[in-house]
Enzyme design. Sequence first.
Site, mmCIF file in Angstrom:
data_model
loop_
_atom_site.group_PDB
_atom_site.id
_atom_site.type_symbol
_atom_site.label_atom_id
_atom_site.label_comp_id
_atom_site.label_asym_id
_atom_site.label_seq_id
_atom_site.Cartn_x
_atom_site.Cartn_y
_atom_site.Cartn_z
ATOM 1 N N ASP A 45 0.819 -1.206 0.000
ATOM 2 C CA ASP A 45 0.000 0.000 0.000
ATOM 3 C C ASP A 45 0.859 1.264 0.000
ATOM 4 O O ASP A 45 1.945 1.280 0.585
ATOM 5 C CB ASP A 45 -0.903 -0.008 1.243
ATOM 6 N N ARG A 82 0.403 5.458 -4.584
ATOM 7 C CA ARG A 82 -0.119 6.738 -5.067
ATOM 8 C C ARG A 82 0.303 7.896 -4.152
ATOM 9 O O ARG A 82 0.665 8.967 -4.627
ATOM 10 C CB ARG A 82 -1.644 6.672 -5.183
ATOM 11 N N SER A 110 -7.457 -4.849 -5.812
ATOM 12 C CA SER A 110 -8.702 -5.328 -5.208
ATOM 13 C C SER A 110 -9.846 -5.230 -6.214
ATOM 14 O O SER A 110 -9.722 -4.571 -7.255
ATOM 15 C CB SER A 110 -9.036 -4.494 -3.972
ATOM 16 N N GLU A 150 -12.396 -3.540 -5.698
ATOM 17 C CA GLU A 150 -12.756 -2.122 -5.682
ATOM 18 C C GLU A 150 -11.840 -1.328 -6.610
ATOM 19 O O GLU A 150 -12.291 -0.419 -7.318
ATOM 20 C CB GLU A 150 -12.673 -1.576 -4.254
ATOM 21 N N ASN A 151 -10.528 -1.651 -6.602
ATOM 22 C CA ASN A 151 -9.594 -0.996 -7.524
ATOM 23 C C ASN A 151 -10.041 -1.191 -8.963
ATOM 24 O O ASN A 151 -9.959 -0.282 -9.790
ATOM 25 C CB ASN A 151 -8.185 -1.580 -7.388
ATOM 26 N N ARG A 168 -11.628 2.747 -9.662
ATOM 27 C CA ARG A 168 -10.574 3.689 -10.030
ATOM 28 C C ARG A 168 -10.757 4.171 -11.468
ATOM 29 O O ARG A 168 -11.408 3.519 -12.275
ATOM 30 C CB ARG A 168 -9.200 3.042 -9.848
ATOM 31 N N ARG A 200 -5.112 -2.254 8.741
ATOM 32 C CA ARG A 200 -6.278 -3.073 8.400
ATOM 33 C C ARG A 200 -5.870 -3.985 7.263
ATOM 34 O O ARG A 200 -4.861 -3.755 6.596
ATOM 35 C CB ARG A 200 -7.476 -2.206 8.006
ATOM 36 N N SER A 229 -8.098 -4.865 4.721
ATOM 37 C CA SER A 229 -8.783 -4.398 3.507
ATOM 38 C C SER A 229 -9.276 -5.519 2.595
ATOM 39 O O SER A 229 -8.988 -5.536 1.398
ATOM 40 C CB SER A 229 -7.859 -3.449 2.719
ATOM 41 N N GLU A 248 -0.428 -13.794 11.632
ATOM 42 C CA GLU A 248 0.180 -12.685 12.353
ATOM 43 C C GLU A 248 0.202 -11.480 11.408
ATOM 44 O O GLU A 248 0.511 -11.622 10.221
ATOM 45 C CB GLU A 248 1.606 -13.043 12.786
#
Length: 272
Positions: A50, A53, A95, A97-98, A102, A227, A229, A240
């Site tokens: 992550d 951008r 993802s 969503e990506n 996007r 998180r 995601s 872990e």
Amino acid sequence: MTDKVRYRAALRGWRIVDALARPVYKIYERKLEDEVKSGPIPKHVGVIPDGNRRWARMRGLQEWLGHKEGYKKMREVLLWLLDVGVEIVTVFAMSTENCSRRKKEEREKLYELIAGGLRELAKEEIVHKNRIRVKVIGRDNMWPDFLKEAAKYVEEVTKDYGDRHINIAVCYGGRQEIVDAVKKIAEKVKRGELEPEEIDEETISKHLYTAHLPDPDLIIRTSGEERISNFLLWQSAYSELYFADMYWPEIRKIDILRAIRDYQRRQRRFGR
């Protein structure tokens, strides 16, 4: 100043700082690597890369240039993980969503980067030397044709391998993966191949995209966000989690080694 000039200037400044610190880092890195290799190595590591951008925006660059730098970093990280003894790596490349939300231009550039990376993996010497099986997971109905072709090519080239594994998750979502698994199970019940009372945790695990692999021991996420995601929701029940406070293009081998050392210091109970 054009984006191209800005990009080169940013990289030049970044590399100068890196070069000045490198001798000290190298000494520490060798010490840390020796320490890590003497302990238990996670068999399966998940990676959420992550911050590409935001890394680009901080340098006044177009966002897609962050993805470009992030792609180059991913190759380095894969080599570091394999070198330390990790057998399975699952990368959250895009993802669902990506892939749906996007901007079209950004999506297309990401697809091109991923497709190019898959074709390179198919020819990568380390892949064949270590007999690494590469699999692309996610909702392939969302992929453009050229990405489907690249995925099919790398999977075909590495299908007979199995000593190690690299999974690239594209247009992937953990909830969507579970939905897809439930649909496959429902079809079997409908055909009379499975009784509802026979369905258990193992049944669901066997119908996930990662059915051929054990669950991840460690999941590493960069950018400081804490998180997962929608990444490997079912599989990460006892993983872990390690959150690194830097953007993905900035991650160093030291940071990967620290994540594994942190994993080694934890006591895994698996609910016991």
